[in-house]
Scaffold this motif. Structure first.
Motif, PDB file in Angstrom:
ATOM      1  N   PHE A 130       0.847  -1.170   0.000  1.00 45.11           N
ATOM      2  CA  PHE A 130       0.000   0.000   0.000  1.00 45.11           C
ATOM      3  C   PHE A 130       0.885   1.222   0.000  1.00 45.11           C
ATOM      4  O   PHE A 130       1.838   1.306   0.761  1.00 45.11           O
ATOM      5  N   LYS A 131       0.567   2.164  -0.875  1.00 44.11           N
ATOM      6  CA  LYS A 131       1.445   3.310  -1.046  1.00 44.11           C
ATOM      7  C   LYS A 131       1.283   4.353   0.043  1.00 44.11           C
ATOM      8  O   LYS A 131       2.079   5.250   0.147  1.00 44.11           O
ATOM      9  N   ASP A 132       0.246   4.249   0.838  1.00 37.70           N
ATOM     10  CA  ASP A 132       0.027   5.206   1.908  1.00 37.70           C
ATOM     11  C   ASP A 132      -0.068   4.493   3.248  1.00 37.70           C
ATOM     12  O   ASP A 132      -0.165   3.278   3.317  1.00 37.70           O
ATOM     13  N   SER A 133      -0.073   5.260   4.287  1.00 33.93           N
ATOM     14  CA  SER A 133      -0.098   4.738   5.643  1.00 33.93           C
ATOM     15  C   SER A 133      -1.468   4.173   6.006  1.00 33.93           C
ATOM     16  O   SER A 133      -2.474   4.402   5.333  1.00 33.93           O
ATOM     17  N   VAL A 134      -1.488   3.460   7.105  1.00 29.85           N
ATOM     18  CA  VAL A 134      -2.729   2.943   7.659  1.00 29.85           C
ATOM     19  C   VAL A 134      -3.693   4.101   7.946  1.00 29.85           C
ATOM     20  O   VAL A 134      -4.897   3.981   7.739  1.00 29.85           O
ATOM     21  N   GLU A 135      -3.169   5.231   8.391  1.00 30.68           N
ATOM     22  CA  GLU A 135      -4.022   6.375   8.686  1.00 30.68           C
ATOM     23  C   GLU A 135      -4.759   6.850   7.444  1.00 30.68           C
ATOM     24  O   GLU A 135      -5.923   7.225   7.504  1.00 30.68           O
ATOM     25  N   LYS A 136      -4.108   6.806   6.286  1.00 31.33           N
ATOM     26  CA  LYS A 136      -4.756   7.214   5.035  1.00 31.33           C
ATOM     27  C   LYS A 136      -5.847   6.221   4.641  1.00 31.33           C
ATOM     28  O   LYS A 136      -6.901   6.617   4.145  1.00 31.33           O
ATOM     29  N   VAL A 137      -5.593   4.935   4.853  1.00 31.52           N
ATOM     30  CA  VAL A 137      -6.617   3.927   4.565  1.00 31.52           C
ATOM     31  C   VAL A 137      -7.817   4.157   5.481  1.00 31.52           C
ATOM     32  O   VAL A 137      -8.970   4.118   5.042  1.00 31.52           O
ATOM     33  N   TRP A 138      -7.558   4.415   6.761  1.00 38.43           N
ATOM     34  CA  TRP A 138      -8.631   4.690   7.720  1.00 38.43           C
ATOM     35  C   TRP A 138      -9.405   5.944   7.315  1.00 38.43           C
ATOM     36  O   TRP A 138     -10.631   5.969   7.365  1.00 38.43           O
ATOM     37  N   GLU A 139      -8.708   6.985   6.889  1.00 43.53           N
ATOM     38  CA  GLU A 139      -9.364   8.219   6.451  1.00 43.53           C
ATOM     39  C   GLU A 139     -10.294   7.932   5.264  1.00 43.53           C
ATOM     40  O   GLU A 139     -11.418   8.435   5.204  1.00 43.53           O
ATOM     41  N   TRP A 140      -9.842   7.103   4.339  1.00 41.29           N
ATOM     42  CA  TRP A 140     -10.656   6.720   3.177  1.00 41.29           C
ATOM     43  C   TRP A 140     -11.919   5.990   3.640  1.00 41.29           C
ATOM     44  O   TRP A 140     -13.017   6.266   3.181  1.00 41.29           O
ATOM     45  N   ARG A 141     -11.759   5.018   4.537  1.00 40.77           N
ATOM     46  CA  ARG A 141     -12.918   4.254   5.015  1.00 40.77           C
ATOM     47  C   ARG A 141     -13.903   5.161   5.750  1.00 40.77           C
ATOM     48  O   ARG A 141     -15.109   5.023   5.572  1.00 40.77           O
ATOM     49  N   LEU A 142     -13.433   6.076   6.569  1.00 40.17           N
ATOM     50  CA  LEU A 142     -14.327   7.018   7.244  1.00 40.17           C
ATOM     51  C   LEU A 142     -15.102   7.846   6.225  1.00 40.17           C
ATOM     52  O   LEU A 142     -16.309   8.054   6.367  1.00 40.17           O
ATOM     53  N   HIS A 143     -14.415   8.290   5.196  1.00 38.40           N
ATOM     54  CA  HIS A 143     -15.082   9.052   4.132  1.00 38.40           C
ATOM     55  C   HIS A 143     -16.167   8.190   3.480  1.00 38.40           C
ATOM     56  O   HIS A 143     -17.288   8.656   3.245  1.00 38.40           O
ATOM     57  N   GLU A 144     -15.845   6.939   3.204  1.00 36.40           N
ATOM     58  CA  GLU A 144     -16.821   6.029   2.585  1.00 36.40           C
ATOM     59  C   GLU A 144     -18.045   5.858   3.490  1.00 36.40           C
ATOM     60  O   GLU A 144     -19.186   5.993   3.039  1.00 36.40           O
ATOM     61  N   TRP A 145     -17.840   5.554   4.764  1.00 36.47           N
ATOM     62  CA  TRP A 145     -18.956   5.336   5.687  1.00 36.47           C
ATOM     63  C   TRP A 145     -19.813   6.588   5.837  1.00 36.47           C
ATOM     64  O   TRP A 145     -21.027   6.519   5.855  1.00 36.47           O
ATOM     65  N   LEU A 146     -19.162   7.732   5.965  1.00 36.70           N
ATOM     66  CA  LEU A 146     -19.908   8.972   6.115  1.00 36.70           C
ATOM     67  C   LEU A 146     -20.680   9.316   4.843  1.00 36.70           C
ATOM     68  O   LEU A 146     -21.803   9.811   4.903  1.00 36.70           O
ATOM     69  N   THR A 147     -20.094   9.029   3.685  1.00 35.12           N
ATOM     70  CA  THR A 147     -20.760   9.294   2.413  1.00 35.12           C
ATOM     71  C   THR A 147     -21.936   8.344   2.188  1.00 35.12           C
ATOM     72  O   THR A 147     -23.023   8.768   1.806  1.00 35.12           O
ATOM     73  N   LEU A 148     -21.731   7.056   2.439  1.00 37.09           N
ATOM     74  CA  LEU A 148     -22.771   6.063   2.163  1.00 37.09           C
ATOM     75  C   LEU A 148     -23.852   5.995   3.245  1.00 37.09           C
ATOM     76  O   LEU A 148     -25.030   5.821   2.939  1.00 37.09           O
ATOM     77  N   TYR A 149     -23.428   6.075   4.516  1.00 40.66           N
ATOM     78  CA  TYR A 149     -24.353   5.809   5.622  1.00 40.66           C
ATOM     79  C   TYR A 149     -24.496   6.958   6.615  1.00 40.66           C
ATOM     80  O   TYR A 149     -25.222   6.828   7.599  1.00 40.66           O
ATOM     81  N   ASN A 150     -23.745   8.028   6.382  1.00 37.62           N
ATOM     82  CA  ASN A 150     -23.791   9.196   7.259  1.00 37.62           C
ATOM     83  C   ASN A 150     -23.468   8.840   8.705  1.00 37.62           C
ATOM     84  O   ASN A 150     -24.072   9.367   9.635  1.00 37.62           O
ATOM     85  N   MET A 151     -22.544   7.910   8.885  1.00 35.03           N
ATOM     86  CA  MET A 151     -22.124   7.539  10.237  1.00 35.03           C
ATOM     87  C   MET A 151     -20.741   6.907  10.202  1.00 35.03           C
ATOM     88  O   MET A 151     -20.307   6.396   9.168  1.00 35.03           O
ATOM     89  N   ALA A 152     -20.071   6.962  11.327  1.00 32.58           N
ATOM     90  CA  ALA A 152     -18.788   6.294  11.525  1.00 32.58           C
ATOM     91  C   ALA A 152     -19.034   5.043  12.371  1.00 32.58           C
ATOM     92  O   ALA A 152     -20.125   4.886  12.931  1.00 32.58           O
ATOM     93  N   PRO A 153     -18.060   4.165  12.485  1.00 31.89           N
ATOM     94  CA  PRO A 153     -18.252   2.989  13.355  1.00 31.89           C
ATOM     95  C   PRO A 153     -18.516   3.416  14.796  1.00 31.89           C
ATOM     96  O   PRO A 153     -17.982   4.422  15.267  1.00 31.89           O
ATOM     97  N   PRO A 154     -19.340   2.657  15.509  1.00 32.60           N
ATOM     98  CA  PRO A 154     -19.569   2.956  16.931  1.00 32.60           C
ATOM     99  C   PRO A 154     -18.242   2.911  17.702  1.00 32.60           C
ATOM    100  O   PRO A 154     -17.301   2.221  17.298  1.00 32.60           O
ATOM    101  N   ASN A 155     -18.181   3.616  18.812  1.00 28.42           N
ATOM    102  CA  ASN A 155     -16.943   3.676  19.605  1.00 28.42           C
ATOM    103  C   ASN A 155     -16.441   2.311  20.045  1.00 28.42           C
ATOM    104  O   ASN A 155     -15.240   2.121  20.205  1.00 28.42           O
ATOM    105  N   ASN A 156     -17.332   1.350  20.239  1.00 21.06           N
ATOM    106  CA  ASN A 156     -16.914   0.027  20.695  1.00 21.06           C
ATOM    107  C   ASN A 156     -16.687  -0.959  19.540  1.00 21.06           C
ATOM    108  O   ASN A 156     -16.511  -2.143  19.765  1.00 21.06           O
ATOM    109  N   SER A 157     -16.642  -0.465  18.325  1.00 19.54           N
ATOM    110  CA  SER A 157     -16.460  -1.325  17.150  1.00 19.54           C
ATOM    111  C   SER A 157     -15.066  -1.941  17.104  1.00 19.54           C
ATOM    112  O   SER A 157     -14.072  -1.304  17.486  1.00 19.54           O
ATOM    113  N   TRP A 158     -14.981  -3.138  16.580  1.00 20.66           N
ATOM    114  CA  TRP A 158     -13.705  -3.809  16.346  1.00 20.66           C
ATOM    115  C   TRP A 158     -12.828  -2.979  15.415  1.00 20.66           C
ATOM    116  O   TRP A 158     -11.594  -3.072  15.476  1.00 20.66           O
ATOM    117  N   LEU A 159     -13.459  -2.170  14.542  1.00 22.39           N
ATOM    118  CA  LEU A 159     -12.687  -1.386  13.572  1.00 22.39           C
ATOM    119  C   LEU A 159     -11.714  -0.437  14.258  1.00 22.39           C
ATOM    120  O   LEU A 159     -10.552  -0.324  13.851  1.00 22.39           O
TER     121      LEU A 159
END
Length: 193
Positions: A130-159
């Motif tokens: 992967f050409k970017d850090s784990v933080e960049k992958v996480w930032e991408w996933r947060l963007h995806e969740w917020l765009t698709l579902y308007n929410m981030a993982p719950p605080n107690n999520s395995w993610l």
């Protein structure tokens, strides 16, 4: 959602798209018929903000869950997903799936630490980086969740635990400081994404 192998990278998916999920969870998902277009909208909104995809060169469909790969990603696309897998062998992701007899052994969440997935898996490939850090992958996933579902993982999520543990692995190896996942989350929320 349970399958032989759940893989959090290159995008959360089940290779081969064979899984079993609860009806309660499946009802939370976007309609599968339009999901490839939904993922294209996620990609466009990300690119429109001047950012590049964190996984693979040129926002490759297979590495980011676009195009036909959106359908392998679909069932794991919601931020409340609780994945499990039952294959105890070294296969991580891809299409060189195990053949032969094996005994199922249930594990909730990813079976391996993030670095095994990030480095191309344990199944001999090992060429994808992967050409970017784990933080960049996480930032991408947060963007995806917020765009698709308007929410981030719950605080107690395995993610959160999974990606924060990865931060610690990077720090122990002399890389970026731990806590990057939480910092990225704050930046994404403040940016109004």
């Amino acid at each position: 959602v349970c399958s032989a192998r759940f893989s959090p990278l290159p995008h959360p998916h089940t290779s081969g798209n064979m899984w079993l999920g609860s009806c309660d969870y499946i009802r939370r998902l976007r309609r599968p018929a339009g999901f490839a277009q939904d993922m294209e909208s996620v990609r466009r909104s990300w690119a429109g903000s001047g950012r590049r995809c964190p996984v693979a060169v040129g926002c490759d469909a297979a590495m980011n869950g676009f195009g036909r790969y959106a359908y392998e990603h679909w069932v794991h696309s919601h931020p409340t997903v609780v994945p499990c897998d039952v294959y105890d062998g070294p296969f991580v992701w891809g299409y060189d799936v195990p053949i032969g007899k094996w005994t199922p052994k249930l594990v909730v969440g990813p079976r391996f630490p993030l670095e095994h997935y990030r480095n191309g898996g344990l199944n001999g490939g090992g060429t994808l980086r992967f050409k970017d850090s784990v933080e960049k992958v996480w930032e991408w996933r947060l963007h995806e969740w917020l765009t698709l579902y308007n929410m981030a993982p719950p605080n107690n999520s395995w993610l959160w635990k999974f990606f924060e543990a990865s931060d610690a692995e990077v720090e122990n190896a002399g890389g970026a400081a731990a806590g990057g996942v939480a910092a990225v989350f704050i930046i994404v929320i403040v940016a109004g994404l």
